[in-house]
Design an enzyme around this catalytic site. Structure first.
Site, PDB file in Angstrom:
ATOM      1  N   CYS A  27     -42.205  23.821 -30.065  1.00 28.80           N
ATOM      2  CA  CYS A  27     -40.937  23.097 -30.057  1.00 28.80           C
ATOM      3  C   CYS A  27     -40.651  22.500 -31.427  1.00 28.80           C
ATOM      4  O   CYS A  27     -41.572  22.243 -32.194  1.00 28.80           O
ATOM      5  CB  CYS A  27     -40.989  21.947 -29.060  1.00 28.80           C
ATOM      6  SG  CYS A  27     -41.017  22.465 -27.355  1.00 28.80           S
ATOM      7  N   CYS A  65     -35.214  25.440 -21.645  1.00 29.97           N
ATOM      8  CA  CYS A  65     -35.534  26.742 -21.088  1.00 29.97           C
ATOM      9  C   CYS A  65     -35.356  27.737 -22.225  1.00 29.97           C
ATOM     10  O   CYS A  65     -34.831  27.371 -23.276  1.00 29.97           O
ATOM     11  CB  CYS A  65     -34.554  27.051 -19.964  1.00 29.97           C
ATOM     12  SG  CYS A  65     -35.315  27.967 -18.657  1.00 29.97           S
ATOM     13  N   CYS A 103     -39.019  26.318 -17.744  1.00 24.08           N
ATOM     14  CA  CYS A 103     -39.442  27.712 -17.629  1.00 24.08           C
ATOM     15  C   CYS A 103     -40.752  27.889 -18.375  1.00 24.08           C
ATOM     16  O   CYS A 103     -41.020  27.191 -19.353  1.00 24.08           O
ATOM     17  CB  CYS A 103     -38.373  28.669 -18.128  1.00 24.08           C
ATOM     18  SG  CYS A 103     -38.138  28.752 -19.884  1.00 24.08           S
TER      19      CYS A 103
END
Length: 169
Positions: free
Chosen positions: A95, A12, A87
């Site tokens: 990432c 998140c 989320c």
């Protein structure tokens, strides 16, 4: 037959509510089969008190902390099998490269920490997020992971969000 638990990382942005609750829940429900972790792209540095309270009431007694996803991108980090964003912000972020090429999925859950209002309204928002995560984690626990290859596992993980959200509306 796999003997090691599947390592699941819930992501998140703030790592203060949804990802922490998912970590606690999967560690309790998937004991032995799964080891769950959580992290954030921009960790808030604190866990929401209601999220911590729900996790403890569920039987999770490990310390919960808000931490950066960078902790899990190190060479000596636990090998992650699945990365699940909970989320919408984190789903769109770039990432880190995770060691071991885990399968990825997005399970969007509304942020209970963003709900204002009375204590009751805030608690209801956390309870609602908890139940959404619970449905998704129950579906994950039901998967025959030892019979699925990487591609099938990824597809099943992604289908969980669609299946669960169809029941939530």
């Amino acid at each position: 037959m796999r003997t090691q638990p599947y390592n699941v990382l819930f992501l998140c942005t703030g790592n203060s509510a949804r990802s922490v609750m998912a970590e606690a829940m999967l560690n309790v429900l998937g004991a032995g089969r799964f080891r769950a972790y959580s992290a954030g792209s921009f960790p808030s540095g604190k866990v929401q008190p209601i999220a911590a309270e729900l996790s403890r009431a569920f039987g999770y007694n490990e310390p919960l902390r808000s931490k950066s996803w960078g902790e899990f991108a190190q060479a000596d980090s636990p090998g992650i099998d699945m990365v699940i964003t909970v989320c919408d912000n984190a789903a769109g972020e770039v990432c880190p490269i995770w060691p071991g090429q885990p399968v990825t999925a997005h399970w969007g859950v509304p942020d209970p920490a963003s709900v204002g209002g009375s204590e009751d309204e805030r608690r209801r928002a956390f309870q609602s997020a908890w139940m959404m995560l619970r449905r998704r984690i129950d579906l994950l626990l039901a998967l025959p992971l030892d019979k699925l290859d990487r591609i099938a596992t990824q597809q099943e993980l992604r289908d969980i969000a669609r299946t669960a959200s169809a029941h939530e509306h």
